[in-house]
Write a protein that holds these residues in place. Structure first.
Motif, PDB file in Angstrom:
ATOM      1  N   UNK A  98       0.778  -1.362   0.085  1.00 62.10           N
ATOM      2  CA  UNK A  98       0.066  -0.123   0.010  1.00 62.10           C
ATOM      3  C   UNK A  98       0.983   1.231  -0.178  1.00 62.10           C
ATOM      4  N   UNK A  99       2.230   1.233   0.106  1.00 59.70           N
ATOM      5  CA  UNK A  99       3.143   2.240   0.110  1.00 59.70           C
ATOM      6  C   UNK A  99       3.021   3.090   1.377  1.00 59.70           C
ATOM      7  N   UNK A 100       2.593   2.326   2.577  1.00 60.33           N
ATOM      8  CA  UNK A 100       2.823   2.875   3.933  1.00 60.33           C
ATOM      9  C   UNK A 100       3.813   2.503   4.860  1.00 60.33           C
ATOM     10  N   UNK A 101       4.645   1.801   4.037  1.00 56.83           N
ATOM     11  CA  UNK A 101       5.815   1.271   4.966  1.00 56.83           C
ATOM     12  C   UNK A 101       6.861   1.124   4.071  1.00 56.83           C
ATOM     13  N   UNK A 102       8.099   1.901   4.565  1.00 54.02           N
ATOM     14  CA  UNK A 102       9.394   1.699   3.781  1.00 54.02           C
ATOM     15  C   UNK A 102      10.302   1.461   5.081  1.00 54.02           C
ATOM     16  N   UNK A 103      11.420   0.825   4.604  1.00 44.89           N
ATOM     17  CA  UNK A 103      12.462   0.463   5.610  1.00 44.89           C
ATOM     18  C   UNK A 103      11.930   0.157   6.881  1.00 44.89           C
TER      19      UNK A 103
END
Length: 295
Positions: free
Chosen positions: A64-69
């Motif tokens: 969903x593009x809500x978590x990065x690294x």
């Protein structure tokens, strides 16, 4: 404002994405290994259901593009989570009860007892990924997964959060097999529901609950006629001539069933199919629409 499925994840033996749920379950597939996706750190003393839930959360939030690294990309207080699991930590609870009966409370492991909390999957998910919004666990029999979707939709529509991660997960072990008299899915699915003004992914329409599954099926088709896909249990009779997928080949999904159905519907639309998709589990039901159609 509409509600959209903006992220999906599937973690079942032989299924790593939503479209895989539309195919027959492969025989003798390898169990899901959460460490392959999220590493070993923090998993050592977690029960199987929590490990699988953390795996699903990472995959769905990333999709969903809500978590990065490992960090949320939006304010954490606008991210919530709802977990559906009927059997999740039953093995931990039974082990604790047996230990107390044979010895005493002093014999309980301090590393194991937190896993006896009924909200352990949701709380560990929130802690690990910084989800500071509403946090809820639903344990409600066959309808549990779709009830979790319904609670998530209610919280989004009331403005409690902008995104809700809904995870349905069940572990396969000696205790859960004894409870359901057969193999359990040993995994599940997750979807991210979001408030949106755009037609992103599959749109979530009505989520209903009636006294009988047949009434729910009739109400779903009345509100959204022309469906091409029914996701239902084997013993449900559904109206019309739409394609029907039961998901029973993956083992006992229990609390993960409704969430897996919604993920499968999103996978159906990703393949270019049109028309509403209906999910029916117990006495609960949901309608999902393809991105190009407004409910």
């Amino acid at each position: 404002m509409t509600l959209a499925v903006t992220g999906t994840a599937v973690a079942l033996p032989g299924a790593a994405d939503a479209p895989a749920l539309l195919r027959p379950a492969p025989p003798a597939a390898e169990p899901v290994d959460p460490t392959a996706l999220i590493g070993r750190k923090g998993l050592r003393f977690k029960d199987r259901a929590t490990q699988l839930g953390l795996h699903l959360a990472h995959a769905a939030l990333t999709d969903a593009g809500l978590l990065q690294d490992g960090e949320p990309t939006v304010p954490g207080d606008r991210l919530g989570t709802v977990v559906s699991s009927n059997l999740g930590n039953a093995d931990t609870v039974c082990r604790a009860v047996e230990t107390i009966a044979k010895e005493s409370t002093g014999a309980l492991s301090p590393m194991d007892t937190p896993n006896a909390s009924s909200n352990i999957i949701a709380s560990e998910t929130a802690i690990r990924y910084g989800l500071r919004g509403p946090n809820l666990t639903v344990c409600n029999g066959r309808s549990s997964g779709l009830d979790a979707i319904r609670w998530a939709a209610l919280m989004l529509r009331s403005g409690r959060a902008d995104h809700i991660l809904v995870t349905g997960v069940e572990p396969d072990n000696e205790v859960t097999r004894r409870l359901v008299d057969g193999p359990v899915a040993d995994g599940g699915a997750a979807v991210v529901l979001s408030r949106t003004t755009t037609r992103a992914r599959a749109l979530l329409g009505p989520v209903l609950r009636t006294a009988r599954s047949a009434d729910t099926a009739d109400e779903l088709t009345r509100r959204a006629p022309g469906g091409e896909l029914w996701l239902s249990e084997e013993d449900h009779v559904v109206p019309g001539h739409a394609r029907r997928i039961a998901l029973t080949g993956w083992g006992e999904l229990s609390g993960a069933l409704g969430v897996a159905q919604c993920a499968a519907a999103a996978g159906w639309f990703a393949q270019g199919h049109d028309g509403p998709a209906y999910a029916l589990a117990g006495t609960a039901g949901a309608v999902l629409f393809p991105p190009e159609r407004t409910p």
